[in-house]
Scaffold this motif. Structure first.
Motif, PDB file in Angstrom:
ATOM      1  N   GLU A 149      -7.066   1.607   8.437  1.00 43.27           N
ATOM      2  CA  GLU A 149      -7.297   2.770   7.782  1.00 43.27           C
ATOM      3  C   GLU A 149      -8.241   2.686   6.637  1.00 43.27           C
ATOM      4  OE1 GLU A 149      -3.537   4.809   6.650  1.00 43.27           O
ATOM      5  OE2 GLU A 149      -2.789   3.757   8.421  1.00 43.27           O
ATOM      6  N   HIS A 150      -8.224   1.370   6.148  1.00 44.75           N
ATOM      7  CA  HIS A 150      -8.922   1.167   4.803  1.00 44.75           C
ATOM      8  C   HIS A 150     -10.300   0.487   4.945  1.00 44.75           C
ATOM      9  CE1 HIS A 150      -5.159   2.361   2.863  1.00 44.75           C
ATOM     10  NE2 HIS A 150      -4.451   1.555   4.156  1.00 44.75           N
ATOM     11  N   VAL A 151     -10.927   0.419   5.928  1.00 43.46           N
ATOM     12  CA  VAL A 151     -12.066  -0.207   6.277  1.00 43.46           C
ATOM     13  C   VAL A 151     -13.310   0.078   5.281  1.00 43.46           C
ATOM     14  CG1 VAL A 151     -12.152  -1.105   8.471  1.00 43.46           C
ATOM     15  CG2 VAL A 151     -12.434   1.363   8.158  1.00 43.46           C
ATOM     16  N   ASP A 205       5.127  -5.348 -12.269  1.00 45.36           N
ATOM     17  CA  ASP A 205       4.621  -5.319 -10.836  1.00 45.36           C
ATOM     18  C   ASP A 205       4.458  -6.641 -10.151  1.00 45.36           C
ATOM     19  OD1 ASP A 205       3.620  -4.182  -8.600  1.00 45.36           O
ATOM     20  OD2 ASP A 205       1.738  -3.332  -9.692  1.00 45.36           O
ATOM     21  N   GLU A 206       5.593  -6.931  -9.378  1.00 47.34           N
ATOM     22  CA  GLU A 206       5.448  -7.974  -8.443  1.00 47.34           C
ATOM     23  C   GLU A 206       5.444  -9.376  -9.412  1.00 47.34           C
ATOM     24  OE1 GLU A 206       3.850  -8.201  -4.675  1.00 47.34           O
ATOM     25  OE2 GLU A 206       4.200  -6.101  -4.461  1.00 47.34           O
ATOM     26  N   PRO A 207       6.319  -9.340 -10.433  1.00 49.56           N
ATOM     27  CA  PRO A 207       6.054 -10.335 -11.539  1.00 49.56           C
ATOM     28  C   PRO A 207       6.227 -11.991 -10.917  1.00 49.56           C
ATOM     29  CG  PRO A 207       7.844  -9.331 -11.933  1.00 49.56           C
ATOM     30  CD  PRO A 207       7.484  -8.528 -10.708  1.00 49.56           C
ATOM     31  N   LEU A 267      -7.838  -0.986  -3.452  1.00 48.05           N
ATOM     32  CA  LEU A 267      -6.822  -1.279  -2.479  1.00 48.05           C
ATOM     33  C   LEU A 267      -5.701  -1.632  -3.124  1.00 48.05           C
ATOM     34  CD1 LEU A 267      -8.800  -3.385   0.207  1.00 48.05           C
ATOM     35  CD2 LEU A 267      -8.198  -1.010   0.294  1.00 48.05           C
ATOM     36  N   SER A 268      -4.592  -1.695  -2.811  1.00 55.57           N
ATOM     37  CA  SER A 268      -3.189  -2.086  -3.487  1.00 55.57           C
ATOM     38  C   SER A 268      -3.520  -3.754  -3.325  1.00 55.57           C
ATOM     39  CB  SER A 268      -2.127  -1.857  -2.849  1.00 55.57           C
ATOM     40  OG  SER A 268      -1.877  -2.551  -1.546  1.00 55.57           O
ATOM     41  N   GLY A 269      -2.658  -4.255  -4.401  1.00 59.66           N
ATOM     42  CA  GLY A 269      -2.664  -5.747  -4.160  1.00 59.66           C
ATOM     43  C   GLY A 269      -2.597  -6.500  -2.906  1.00 59.66           C
ATOM     44  N   GLY A 317       0.866  -1.288  -0.145  1.00 57.55           N
ATOM     45  CA  GLY A 317      -0.081  -0.007  -0.041  1.00 57.55           C
ATOM     46  C   GLY A 317       0.605   1.240  -0.158  1.00 57.55           C
ATOM     47  N   CYS A 318       1.878   1.266  -0.193  1.00 60.27           N
ATOM     48  CA  CYS A 318       2.906   2.316   0.039  1.00 60.27           C
ATOM     49  C   CYS A 318       3.065   3.279  -1.484  1.00 60.27           C
ATOM     50  CB  CYS A 318       4.443   2.105   0.370  1.00 60.27           C
ATOM     51  SG  CYS A 318       4.982   1.039  -0.916  1.00 60.27           S
ATOM     52  N   GLY A 319       2.361   2.421  -2.474  1.00 59.60           N
ATOM     53  CA  GLY A 319       2.243   3.644  -3.675  1.00 59.60           C
ATOM     54  C   GLY A 319       3.212   3.003  -4.750  1.00 59.60           C
ATOM     55  N   SER A 344       1.589 -14.242  -0.839  1.00 62.73           N
ATOM     56  CA  SER A 344       2.526 -13.867  -1.924  1.00 62.73           C
ATOM     57  C   SER A 344       2.619 -12.614  -2.329  1.00 62.73           C
ATOM     58  CB  SER A 344       1.841 -14.716  -3.145  1.00 62.73           C
ATOM     59  OG  SER A 344       0.761 -14.118  -3.563  1.00 62.73           O
ATOM     60  N   ASN A 345       1.617 -11.724  -2.083  1.00 62.59           N
ATOM     61  CA  ASN A 345       1.884 -10.394  -2.522  1.00 62.59           C
ATOM     62  C   ASN A 345       2.158  -9.432  -1.414  1.00 62.59           C
ATOM     63  OD1 ASN A 345       1.807 -10.111  -5.401  1.00 62.59           O
ATOM     64  ND2 ASN A 345      -0.525 -10.063  -5.438  1.00 62.59           N
ATOM     65  N   LEU A 346       2.731  -9.851  -0.242  1.00 60.28           N
ATOM     66  CA  LEU A 346       3.195  -9.091   0.814  1.00 60.28           C
ATOM     67  C   LEU A 346       4.639  -8.861   1.068  1.00 60.28           C
ATOM     68  CD1 LEU A 346       0.668 -10.436   3.452  1.00 60.28           C
ATOM     69  CD2 LEU A 346       0.590  -8.743   1.788  1.00 60.28           C
TER      70      LEU A 346
HETATM   71  N1  ATP Z   1      -8.628   3.951  -6.678  1.00 67.40           N
HETATM   72  C1  ATP Z   1      -8.412   4.048  -5.544  1.00 67.40           C
HETATM   73  N2  ATP Z   1      -9.035   4.913  -4.631  1.00 67.40           N
HETATM   74  C2  ATP Z   1      -8.609   5.152  -3.389  1.00 67.40           C
HETATM   75  N3  ATP Z   1      -7.450   4.532  -2.960  1.00 67.40           N
HETATM   76  C3  ATP Z   1      -6.616   4.110  -3.854  1.00 67.40           C
HETATM   77  C4  ATP Z   1      -7.122   3.635  -5.049  1.00 67.40           C
HETATM   78  N4  ATP Z   1      -5.897   2.834  -5.766  1.00 67.40           N
HETATM   79  C5  ATP Z   1      -5.061   2.870  -4.885  1.00 67.40           C
HETATM   80  N5  ATP Z   1      -5.363   3.432  -3.563  1.00 67.40           N
HETATM   81  C6  ATP Z   1      -4.586   3.554  -2.464  1.00 67.40           C
HETATM   82  O1  ATP Z   1      -3.534   3.952  -2.306  1.00 67.40           O
HETATM   83  C7  ATP Z   1      -2.314   3.313  -1.775  1.00 67.40           C
HETATM   84  C8  ATP Z   1      -1.176   2.897  -2.802  1.00 67.40           C
HETATM   85  O2  ATP Z   1      -1.784   2.019  -3.523  1.00 67.40           O
HETATM   86  P1  ATP Z   1      -0.862   1.162  -4.199  1.00 67.40           P
HETATM   87  O3  ATP Z   1      -1.707   0.250  -5.281  1.00 67.40           O
HETATM   88  O4  ATP Z   1      -0.063   2.013  -5.112  1.00 67.40           O
HETATM   89  O5  ATP Z   1       0.037   0.313  -3.550  1.00 67.40           O
HETATM   90  P2  ATP Z   1       1.270  -1.062  -3.366  1.00 67.40           P
HETATM   91  O6  ATP Z   1       2.612  -0.123  -3.195  1.00 67.40           O
HETATM   92  O7  ATP Z   1       1.449  -1.471  -5.122  1.00 67.40           O
HETATM   93  O8  ATP Z   1       1.021  -2.025  -2.598  1.00 67.40           O
HETATM   94  P3  ATP Z   1       1.076  -3.711  -2.709  1.00 67.40           P
HETATM   95  O9  ATP Z   1       2.570  -3.984  -2.316  1.00 67.40           O
HETATM   96  O10 ATP Z   1      -0.013  -4.116  -1.472  1.00 67.40           O
HETATM   97  O11 ATP Z   1       0.555  -3.885  -4.112  1.00 67.40           O
HETATM   98  C9  ATP Z   1      -3.016   2.412  -1.089  1.00 67.40           C
HETATM   99  O12 ATP Z   1      -3.550   2.756   0.170  1.00 67.40           O
HETATM  100  C10 ATP Z   1      -4.381   2.169  -1.634  1.00 67.40           C
HETATM  101  O13 ATP Z   1      -5.557   1.716  -0.667  1.00 67.40           O
END
Ligand code: ATP
Ligand code: ATP
Ligand code: SPD
Ligand code: MG
Ligand code: MG
Lengths: 292, 371, 410, 303, 410
Positions: free
Chosen positions: E131-133, C164-166, E140-142, C45-47, E168-170
């Motif tokens: 934070e995301h409830v 992305d995490e391939p 959400l992110s993966g 979730g860090c972006g 796997s995606n953590l």
């Molecule tokens: N369409 C959206 N609407 C609202 N919030 C979003 C949306 N897309 C992503 N987010 C939020 O933005 C943040 C970053 O998401 P992102 O998918 O870039 O995470 P990530 O680093 O790829 O995480 P992961 O390793 O879990 O995939 C997350 O907290 C997610 O909840």
């Protein structure tokens, strides 16, 4: 989906259950059978009457004849009418899908200022009865020399059909995962390729459903067709309505024969439509059987 | 534009689009085809379209609004004629072209009255005395009602067994409506609003024993045929033709109500405004041709508009063989006397007719629904 | 568009993306040189995916710009950028077979049929899916789908490939093999690669440079060594495997190290930021840098643990031993992961090849130079992070799952 | 939105683009153009013409005279209720009956194509054949009543036509296949693995249907309802042919038709048609409001 | 149905599933005792998800049966089995918020509102998504999605919980934390767990017993130690981290070991099956069991590598050293992964903390007892597996990426 798989014969009980078995299932299939019985009754009685000489309060007519068909065929020069009908139907279906699907794509995928107004603009032509706009529409078309021939009939029919496609396709497109399009873009596909290579195959069930309905609407559209048709560009429904409504006395059987011809043409069109777009797609599902 | 001088003969043969909203082609298509065959120099090709009368106005309006009228001849009943006239759709033919339509002088007397109704816009091409008549199945109704009172009594005794169609959609229905004031002796049979007190009261009472008002004569004929009802309103044409077609049993019989007057009916040829001068010229020649005795005989048809000819002196023996046979089989000998012996009235003018329909719709047709 | 656009560098300039007011990514400045292999790393979730999507053009930026040499590209649609991408959720075309999924991009470039076939087959061989070419994605296992996604992206040999995490759904063996393949492709084709992973080891072993993100902001950019040895702050350290993180106070500043007071102990630590005495800091040490000085002492009791308060020398090899009792032992093949607790209640994580059992008492030493000291910052130690049992320490306590202790300076 | 720092960095033109991007305005919207051209070119002008006409009553009395006339006359006003009484139940029935049938026909099973085709067939009949068929089949002398009577179930033919029920049946026959086809296709778009997930969470088919399928189907249901409702609301030929057009099934389109084609009062007809449109719009508005409470979006893949 | 059915054991009896004639899973016999933690392990596409789906009731079996104590359950629909499941592709309800996704199962059991709320919140806290409830899955992110999937399954505290690659995606840190949570839940609630993972370490550290699958068939069932130390065949070994696998011939059979001839060397190996002289075998050793005996020798040349042909003693500590030249070095933090090649062209993988560089020459030793000998079987060594450079060896060659060598018996 957990459905019957020919290779899963032994213990696949969990799946058969959905088709019959439960009381709910019986109820549903019972309703379907009832519907079918009514259908057979309705179609059958018209069919029988159209081949009957005279039929007064008995199970079956007194005798059989095909005179009503030959009479209708010549009276309304049905050959050319049917050809026009097919042309109009095909053109309207193709054009309204080509014009309507891109628009529904935008409405499904995008949020933009004024979206509600655009949506309303597409709703109105479906809601408003053709008498409100039919005459001025025909006037406009006549002015540009577009009415009085097959072009006018096609254009006029597009007015309710394009919005119809848009309204039916929008929820359908909403269901499709947008990530797939993104992947296609990343592979270098432009919007056009995305439509033809990615979306079109996925949208087939939806497009097919709405095309069939557009087809039905077009073939069945009396007012707009009548107002914009010239002597050589009337469709079957105009002939049918006239046979029924225009002054004069016609045998009931003759009207029934017309109605049967109308139904036959529709069925042929339906079959062609199902042929033309891979028929298994009507029942095959976009998201069937993705294994977890 | 057609407002220019209309030549005697079109400069070159025209294509004529004929629109029939009255079912008139059944009677006259043979005449037109004959004309084209004999005068290819005037009309090279005809197309026929048929439409319900009400839709005609919209279609012509759309074409006139765009300045492109492609219909040269409209065949219509009184309703379409006057509605179009009110909307200013028709070319004024008379008295401008009276000289080219000399055959109009040969109309039989009641037909001539019908032509008066047309004003200056239409030329009457077929005529019949119409109704009101009652049609019944003799096996179900051995003693048909002979008067308005008996009809009411019959309906009361057999609720749901008497039927007439909604007047606005049905020739027999409207003939029944317009004929009743004469039968009942109303104050002013030509003024449905102020002069029909007895008629409205009668219809209201009769309505209590009527299940449905069908929208169209065909449906009432079907009801008669399959035994849903025993007595329906009809006209000469609606009596003969459906039996000839086989939609009503041959054995059906007709009767009249005591003191009835015929309320006559006719079809007219009209030219839409905007038709070219050449087309107008062709149509005028055509109509003159249609009013010859020889052509008029074709109007006997299969009894659809019995008898049919608008002009004097056209006998059934002049009609095509097929017509003669049909009339011989399904016609009724008593019609000659009935037509001869009963007074003939022209129908209401269009305004009054619309008013009568509206009143009927509200007070008779809609009476079963609580407001 | 048959040849991918090449470039010298790709510059991200303050790139940001917010969702409904919440920043998922902010102020990302990064210059990617052609041929470089960049790994984006950071907690869930860090972006990371957001950053990748912005680069790809799939998410419009809400701030900043992206430049390819002197050309601005963030306004171009994705298909005009000529990048390739492996999606985290694969996004395979459900109606196409494996073969057609892979061939799609080549067909879009209108390459000759024969070449499409050849390259498609090559890519499918690369991901070891020859047996499955005719299947639809719905008929593949998770890992197989992931491999199709990889093949689909690399078959195009794009100027920049985003992944992305391939490898997240592959087993260790296949993951190693795919890693090698990706590296090989990267090198032989000169692909510039931006690679998102949650796997530190993967990032360390594959990338030329790592970018560590946290809550949408860049924490540190550097080579694998830099990140591994010198994390800039305790968040990065936390993420880079410093499982033992605990609040401490700087007691003394020496030439090349500081002495910190932590839970009643004094330990030598390497400062990661300039520190002065009295500063509140966080110190961290990796589990594998806590070595077992003496073998397991069977039997309980709570022996007073040795604590020499040496001073004055500038070398600070972990001479002091910390005694702790083993609480949890997790088998991990060659080594075991151990959770131990000091008499003060400080929990420590360590890894060792020795066969310890719960209840054993061990003496632990901190490997020399392995204890790092970071500025404390405002934030509480991360949830789930080590917490000092000492009640005087201000740290959020979560079930007391994890805790840490320290040794002392020689 | 664009943060302060970023705005400072980027020239204003760029941040405008950023803002537009976040609001969703870009070149893709051009895909709407062809459809808009059709609607504006061929509908909006004629429609506005009709609207204008409705404010120019033939009989004078101010712009709204025809509207007043409609609402002050129970004979006309009641057509609204009569129409709603027919169209809402019919549309509801069509949609509600389609859902369980389509739900049961989602997967693959032998004979599915046949059943689907049979269910869709009535779409080819057309209103005339349907009406004729209903009259022939359900009429007092039709096969249906004959069967009932020869089985001794009734001794008088039951009246199923030329009343409310006749029209209702006809709306079902023509509307059901339409609704069924749409709903089947919407249903086919929903990812079945969601239902499987729900099953492992202890949801029986009822709960799966109610909590998973139905909400995901809601947008499609709303659209289908709107379209069937609109068709039913403008019911015309069958109201006349198999109904009781002077009484219980004197629907609003009959009123409009009579004004236009029997009284040739086009302004009044336009006014009635506008009222018709307004009533439909209200019903559709309510339905779309209901729809907007539901999720509309992808139902596939992860998440 | 408010309390999950409990059971003593769950028995899979010849369970099989084929897709269009191809077996994705066959003849799976396994008895799961209540409270046990079973890990399913195996390469991508080996049938792990299929097995889980069969257990859950989502895929009808095409062979065999499943028994819960004396009750046959494979005919029950999924919702009647009362098992929980984390899907590999999450299958989150797209129209429900995180909270509602998690609460769904509880609501299905008609628990009181307050309890639903309490347990939902607890589960969400567990996976750190407080934070995301309110977000929908699409937002959400993966990794966040994956955590929702976990919470949704465990909140029910089902009698059996099935997890398909839930982590796997953590990232590593979160993965460790989630592992602990899952273990904790498993123990505190007595959940029986079947866990699919591609991560050997995860499997070793979490499970009571491992099941290794390959091409739909069980290869070995056993405790982590058994699998780690005594893989039954070279496929399992390959999967359990024996990256150096190479064909060899049994030269001699001794008391507790065999001597194998491999690439011109003679090495002592532990037999995993009864062997006799002349048998064709595969020998395997892990990269971390190849130790660097001497430090890196800078500069090239091709020194003849030492090879003592000792014999007669029953101990066979790797006294012999193998010289090899370093070719590839991958940074992995504390250690490096090294690919080296012997003069005969045999490639070896090793891991070492020493800082080697390509071109260095090293002396390698095999850790005592670390070389295992397996029956060869019919199949070629796995694609991508080590290949002996020696042309006389019959093995498929793939780009020669990986190769192995051996030391010799003292
Ligand atoms: N369409 C959206 N609407 C609202 N919030 C979003 C949306 N897309 C992503 N987010 C939020 O933005 C943040 C970053 O998401 P992102 O998918 O870039 O995470 P990530 O680093 O790829 O995480 P992961 O390793 O879990 O995939 C997350 O907290 C997610 O909840
Ligand atoms: N519906 C299907 N039709 C045909 N083959 C299928 C289908 N579902 C799965 N398979 C095949 O069955 C095999 C086993 O698939 P499964 O999903 O069980 O693998 P897995 O062990 O979970 O792999 P992974 O670790 O990659 O997820 C694969 O080769 C896959 O291609
Ligand atoms: N009687 C002719 C049928 C024409 C149908 N027009 C109906 C218009 C009302 N919507
Ligand atoms: Mg991500
Ligand atoms: Mg799987």
């Amino acid at each position: 989906m957990t459905t019957l798989n020919p290779t899963a014969p032994t213990t696949a009980t969990g799946t058969r259950r959905r088709i019959v078995a439960s009381p709910g299932g019986w109820l549903v299939w019972g309703a379907v059978v009832l519907f079918m019985v009514f259908l057979v009754g309705i179609v059958g009685s018209v069919l029988v009457n159209s081949f009957g000489t005279r039929w007064f309060g008995t199970w079956l007519p007194e005798g059989a004849t095909t005179q009503w068909y030959s009479q209708a065929w010549t009276d309304f020069s049905l050959m050319s009418v049917i050809i026009v009908t097919l042309e109009v139907a095909a053109a309207v279906v193709v054009l309204s899908v080509l014009v309507g699907v891109p628009a529904s794509y935008v409405l499904a995928r995008r949020d933009f200022p004024g979206k509600k107004v655009v949506y309303l603009a597409f709703l109105l032509p479906i809601m408003m009865p053709p008498i409100t706009y039919g005459i001025p529409l025909a006037t406009v078309l006549y002015k540009f020399n577009l009415a009085g021939n097959i072009t006018g009939v096609i254009l006029a029919n597009l007015v309710p059909c394009v919005p119809f496609v848009i309204l039916t396709m929008t929820p359908f497109i909403e269901q499709i995962d947008p990530a797939i399009e993104r992947a296609a873009r990343m592979s270098g596909a432009r919007t056009f390729a995305i439509f033809t290579r990615i979306l079109a195959p996925l949208l087939v069930p939806g497009i097919l459903a709405s095309s069939i309905l557009v087809l039905v609407r077009t073939v069945g559209m009396f007012e707009l067709t009548f107002l914009t048709a010239g002597p050589d560009s009337s469709t079957l429904v105009v002939a049918l309505f006239n046979s029924m409504n225009a002054a004069g006395i016609r045998a009931q059987q003759s009207v029934d024969a017309m109605a049967v011809i109308y139904m036959a043409v529709m069925m042929v069109l339906l079959v062609i439509a199902l042929r033309f777009v891979n028929p298994t797609q009507l029942v095959a599902q976009v998201k069937e059987e993705p294994e977890p | 534009g057609g407002s220019g001088e209309v030549p005697q003969k079109p400069s070159k043969p025209v294509t004529l689009n004929v629109l029939d909203v009255a079912g008139n082609l059944q009677l006259t298509q043979g005449m037109i085809d004959d004309f084209v065959k004999q005068h290819p120099d005037v009309i090279s090709r005809v197309t026929y379209s048929k439409a319900p009368a009400p839709d005609l106005v919209g279609k012509i309006k759309a074409q006139q609004g765009a300045g492109r009228v492609d219909i040269g001849l409209v065949l219509t009943g009184t309703d379409g004629l006057s509605a179009g006239a009110e909307q200013g759709l028709w070319e004024q033919i008379l008295p401008k072209h009276k000289d080219r339509l000399s055959n109009m002088d040969t109309y039989q007397e009641p037909a001539a009255k019908m032509q008066e109704l047309a004003g200056d816009y239409g030329v009457e091409v077929t005529y019949y005395p119409s109704g009101p008549l009652l049609e019944y199945m003799p096996d179900k109704v051995p003693n048909p009602p002979k008067s308005a009172e008996e009809l009411l009594a019959y309906a009361k005794a057999n609720p749901g067994k008497v039927e007439y169609a909604r007047p606005a959609n049905s020739g027999p229905g409207r003939t029944f409506l317009m004929g009743l004031p004469y039968v009942l002796g109303d104050k002013d049979p030509k003024d449905p609003i102020k002069g029909w007190d007895k008629t409205w009261a009668y219809l209201k009472e009769l309505g209590q024993y009527i299940n449905t008002y069908q929208t169209g004569t065909t449906a009432t004929m079907k009801d008669l045929a399959n035994g849903t009802v025993n007595i329906v309103a009809t006209t000469t044409g609606w009596d003969i033709n459906p039996r000839a077609l086989g939609t009503v049993p041959e054995s059906a019989k007709v009767s009249t109500l005591k003191g009835f007057h015929w309320v006559t009916d006719a079809h007219y040829a009209v030219i839409p405004k905007g038709a070219s001068a050449d087309q107008q010229a062709a149509v005028l020649q055509l109509v003159q041709f249609m009013l010859t005795k020889e052509q008029q005989a074709k109007a006997y048809d299969d009894g659809y508009f019995y008898p049919g000819p608008a002009v004097e002196g056209v006998d059934i023996s002049m009609a095509p063989k097929k017509s003669q046979d049909t009339i011989a089989k399904f016609g009724r000998p008593e019609y000659d006397a009935l037509i001869k012996d009963n007074p003939k009235e022209v129908p209401l003018d269009n305004k009054s007719m619309v008013a009568a329909f509206d009143k009927w719709d509200r007070e008779i047709g809609g009476s079963k629904v609580k407001k | 568009m048959s040849t991918p656009t090449t470039f010298r560098e790709l510059r991200l300039d303050g790139v940001g993306r917010s969702f409904g007011g919440q920043d998922a990514l902010q102020g990302l400045d990064l210059t990617i040189r052609a041929g470089e292999f960049i790994a984006l790393l950071g907690p869930s979730g860090c972006g990371k995916s957001t950053a990748l999507n912005c680069l790809a053009g799939l998410l419009p930026l809400t701030a900043g710009s992206i430049w390819q040499d002197d050309k601005r590209v963030d306004t171009l649609p994705p298909e005009r950028r000529g990048f390739g991408m492996v999606f985290q959720n694969y996004a395979l075309f459900p109606h196409m077979t494996v073969r057609n999924n892979v061939a799609f991009g080549l067909q879009m470039r209108r390459l000759p049929k024969a070449e499409v076939t050849r390259r498609t087959e090559e890519a499918i061989r690369l991901v070891q899916l020859e047996e499955h070419v005719g299947k639809l994605p719905g008929q593949l296992s998770g890992g197989q789908q992931q491999r199709v996604a990889i093949a689909r992206a690399v078959v195009l040999e794009p100027s920049l490939v985003l992944m992305d995490e391939p490898l997240s759904n592959l087993d260790a063996k296949l993951r190693l093999e795919m890693r090698t393949e990706i590296r090989r492709l990267h090198q032989s084709l000169g692909l510039t690669t931006v690679y998102v992973t949650h796997d530190q080891e993967e990032a360390l072993s594959m990338a030329d440079r790592l970018v560590v993100l946290r809550k949408g902001s860049v924490q540190q950019v550097g080579t694998p060594e830099e990140l591994h040895n010198r994390p800039r702050n305790w968040h990065v350290a936390d993420f880079m495997g410093f499982r033992n993180l605990l609040p401490a106070t700087v007691a003394e500043v020496r030439d090349d190290h500081v002495v910190v007071a932590v839970g009643g102990l004094r330990l030598a630590a390497t400062p990661m930021v300039p520190l002065s005495a009295g500063d509140e800091v966080v110190v961290g040490v990796r589990p594998e840098d806590l070595t077992v000085a003496s073998g397991g002492v069977t039997g309980g009791g709570s022996p007073a643990y040795g604590s020499s308060t040496g001073s004055g020398t500038s070398t600070y090899a972990a001479e002091a031993t910390i005694e702790a009792r083993v609480e949890v032992v997790e088998y991990q093949g060659r080594e075991v992961a151990v959770e131990a607790r000091t008499p003060q209640g400080v929990r420590l994580h360590l890894r060792t090849a020795e066969r310890l059992a719960p209840g054993d008492t061990v003496s632990l030493a901190v490997a020399p130079g392995a204890l790092l000291a970071f500025a404390r910052g405002d934030e509480a130690l991360p949830s789930g992070a080590p917490v000092l049992g000492d009640a005087s320490e201000p740290a959020t306590s979560r079930d007391g799952v994890l805790a840490t202790t320290g040794g002392e300076v020689s | 939105m664009t943060g302060g720092a970023a705005t400072g960095r980027a020239p204003t033109g760029l941040s405008l683009r950023h803002r537009l991007a976040e609001r969703g305005v870009d070149g893709q919207l051009l895909l709407l153009v062809p459809a808009m051209v059709f609607v504006i070119g061929l509908f909006v002008y004629p429609f506005l013409y009709g609207l204008g006409l409705s404010f120019q009553p033939t009989k004078g009395g101010g712009a709204f005279a025809d509207y007043q006339r409609f609402f002050s006359d129970a004979f006309q006003r009641d057509t609204i209720w009569k129409t709603l009484k027919l169209s809402i139940p019919a549309a509801l029935f069509n949609v509600l009956a389609s859902v369980p049938i389509a739900y049961r026909m989602r997967g693959r099973f032998r004979g599915k194509r046949l059943v689907t085709t049979l269910l869709v067939i009535p779409i080819t009949l057309g209103t005339v054949l349907t009406a004729e068929g209903l009259l022939n089949f359900l009429g007092p002398a039709g096969w249906f009543n004959r069967t009932l009577m020869s089985l001794g179930l009734v001794d008088q033919p039951i009246r199923l036509i030329n009343n409310y029920w006749g029209v209702f049946f006809s709306l079902v026959i023509t509307g059901f296949p339409f609704a069924f086809l749409l709903i089947l296709s919407y249903l086919s778009g929903i990812d079945p693995s969601l239902e499987r997930a729900a099953a492992t969470l202890g949801a029986d088919w009822r709960a799966r249907f109610r909590r998973i399928t139905l909400p995901l189907l809601a947008p499609g249901l709303a659209t289908t309802f709107c379209l069937t409702f609109v068709l039913a609301f403008s019911v015309f030929p069958s109201a006349i042919l198999v109904g009781d057009p002077t009484g219980t099934t004197r629907v609003i389109s009959i009123a409009a038709y009579q004004a236009a084609y029997e009284q040739y009062d086009y302004p009044f007809a336009s006014a009635i048609a506008m009222i018709m449109g307004a009533v439909e719009l209200i019903v559709i508005g309510v339905v779309l409001l209901w729809r907007s409470r539901f999720y509309a979006g992808s139902t596939g893949g992860k998440g």
